[in-house]
Design a protein around this motif. Sequence first.
Motif, PDB file in Angstrom:
ATOM      1  N   GLU A 161       0.841  -1.207   0.000  1.00 21.68           N
ATOM      2  CA  GLU A 161       0.000   0.000   0.000  1.00 21.68           C
ATOM      3  C   GLU A 161       0.874   1.255   0.000  1.00 21.68           C
ATOM      4  O   GLU A 161       0.625   2.214  -0.741  1.00 21.68           O
ATOM      5  CB  GLU A 161      -0.915   0.009   1.223  1.00 21.68           C
ATOM      6  N   GLY A 221      -8.002   3.348  -5.474  1.00 25.89           N
ATOM      7  CA  GLY A 221      -8.329   2.465  -4.367  1.00 25.89           C
ATOM      8  C   GLY A 221      -7.123   1.749  -3.806  1.00 25.89           C
ATOM      9  O   GLY A 221      -6.050   1.705  -4.413  1.00 25.89           O
ATOM     10  N   GLU A 259      -5.557  -3.640  -1.245  1.00 20.57           N
ATOM     11  CA  GLU A 259      -6.417  -4.673  -0.667  1.00 20.57           C
ATOM     12  C   GLU A 259      -7.610  -4.992  -1.557  1.00 20.57           C
ATOM     13  O   GLU A 259      -8.070  -6.133  -1.617  1.00 20.57           O
ATOM     14  CB  GLU A 259      -6.890  -4.216   0.714  1.00 20.57           C
ATOM     15  N   ASP A 260      -8.103  -3.982  -2.273  1.00 23.48           N
ATOM     16  CA  ASP A 260      -9.278  -4.193  -3.123  1.00 23.48           C
ATOM     17  C   ASP A 260      -8.984  -5.063  -4.336  1.00 23.48           C
ATOM     18  O   ASP A 260      -9.912  -5.503  -5.025  1.00 23.48           O
ATOM     19  CB  ASP A 260      -9.834  -2.849  -3.604  1.00 23.48           C
ATOM     20  N   TYR A 261      -7.696  -5.314  -4.614  1.00 22.46           N
ATOM     21  CA  TYR A 261      -7.318  -6.070  -5.811  1.00 22.46           C
ATOM     22  C   TYR A 261      -6.787  -7.467  -5.479  1.00 22.46           C
ATOM     23  O   TYR A 261      -6.341  -8.187  -6.368  1.00 22.46           O
ATOM     24  CB  TYR A 261      -6.265  -5.286  -6.603  1.00 22.46           C
ATOM     25  N   THR A 300      -9.951 -11.934  -1.624  1.00 26.40           N
ATOM     26  CA  THR A 300     -10.989 -11.100  -1.020  1.00 26.40           C
ATOM     27  C   THR A 300     -11.297  -9.825  -1.789  1.00 26.40           C
ATOM     28  O   THR A 300     -12.266  -9.142  -1.475  1.00 26.40           O
ATOM     29  CB  THR A 300     -10.568 -10.691   0.409  1.00 26.40           C
ATOM     30  N   GLY A 301     -10.500  -9.464  -2.777  1.00 21.23           N
ATOM     31  CA  GLY A 301     -10.680  -8.196  -3.481  1.00 21.23           C
ATOM     32  C   GLY A 301     -11.915  -8.171  -4.359  1.00 21.23           C
ATOM     33  O   GLY A 301     -12.405  -9.213  -4.824  1.00 21.23           O
ATOM     34  N   THR A 302     -12.405  -6.977  -4.599  1.00 18.90           N
ATOM     35  CA  THR A 302     -13.616  -6.802  -5.419  1.00 18.90           C
ATOM     36  C   THR A 302     -13.353  -5.977  -6.682  1.00 18.90           C
ATOM     37  O   THR A 302     -14.221  -5.873  -7.541  1.00 18.90           O
ATOM     38  CB  THR A 302     -14.713  -6.100  -4.599  1.00 18.90           C
ATOM     39  N   GLN A 303     -12.155  -5.383  -6.786  1.00 18.74           N
ATOM     40  CA  GLN A 303     -11.839  -4.549  -7.932  1.00 18.74           C
ATOM     41  C   GLN A 303     -11.016  -5.312  -8.966  1.00 18.74           C
ATOM     42  O   GLN A 303     -10.222  -6.177  -8.622  1.00 18.74           O
ATOM     43  CB  GLN A 303     -11.058  -3.306  -7.486  1.00 18.74           C
TER      44      GLN A 303
END
Length: 393
Positions: free
Chosen positions: A78, A115, A118-120, A124-127
Amino acid sequence: MSFSQLVFAPLSYTGWGALEQLLPEIEKYSAKKILVVTDPSLEKIGIAKQVTDPLMDRGYDVIVYTGVVPEPPLAVGEELVEFTRKGKFELVIGFGGGSAMDLAKLAAVLAVHDGPVEDYLNLTGTQKIEKKGLPKILIPTTAGTGSEVTNISVLSLETTKDVVADNYLLADVAIVDPALTVSVPPRITAATGVDALTHAVEAYISVNASPTSDALALHAIRMIARSLRKAVEDGTDRQARTDMSQGSYLAGLAFFNAGVAGVHALAYPIGGQFHIPHGESNAVLLPYVMSYIRKSCTKRMADILEALGGNKGLLSEEEASYKCVDELIRMVKDVGIPTTLGGFNIPESALEQLTSDGVKQKRILGRSPLPLHEGDIRKIYQSAFDGVVTEPD
């Protein structure tokens, strides 16, 4: 499957002195501001100057980022991505071990996305990654990870690991120069070397293996088997270092296209929970996983035995597959890596948490020729703790 999809990094330079191609490749881009992501130890001992000095001499604006740590946690990823976004860089170079290269390609791609990292994440990521990102050149200084030719970036979580994976993470250029590996200490040479061996072995037994990945994997095993012990004993052995770099490169191409399986799936929680280097996590599990799945791939294990230099003689495939496990144990011992979980001070009480985290690695477990469920994973960890190879009941 009846067909195979094969993907390779667009351009690679391999061999002694290949680093000389860095400047000509950079000159193909219009980039002026360059981010070099490297291990702090490489900057400290001056090796990073082999990359940065020629660029600075040509007038490039070079920023060196050394916030790289082994088995980098999500927070490190990050931080680097945010640094890259703010820095308005035009090209990224990853120079170092697998962690430096993984972080470099992550930064190059997510610098043009919004973003948090973590979102990737895969689990668990959604992006989704939708843009190629900044040009990236990857230069390994160890022989083992294969990160320079793969599309994943591995990050440590609280008790396990996850990846960001997309073909946009592939290098634009990979430069594999064995001369850069000469100063690598014996322990790291051993760990990264067995990591490369594991890549090749798991690619060969993968359910996604193809004739192309098979050829790459078997030749990688041959090169690593004949050179790893020598490279650990004498880091200045030019032929051994060359073989290891080339073998690691081939193994990377093999496992990128065929995938790894049970060894890596079970190694991720060990690295996540106990911060054991990835290569050593693979090494300690390799014989136990291969013994457990042996009956599902006896012919291929007989092939691996021959590639390892083992004498198959008049042995049956069944007998040769047993001998293959013995050869893998011998290799790990010979290069000085512990062969039990206890050798890494991992207590028996940790096996349940390791099991619950290992079973979550479904993306990787799905490539095993023997389906590995929770009970199987628990038995393999117990086997690695006890130091006794085992098979399913």
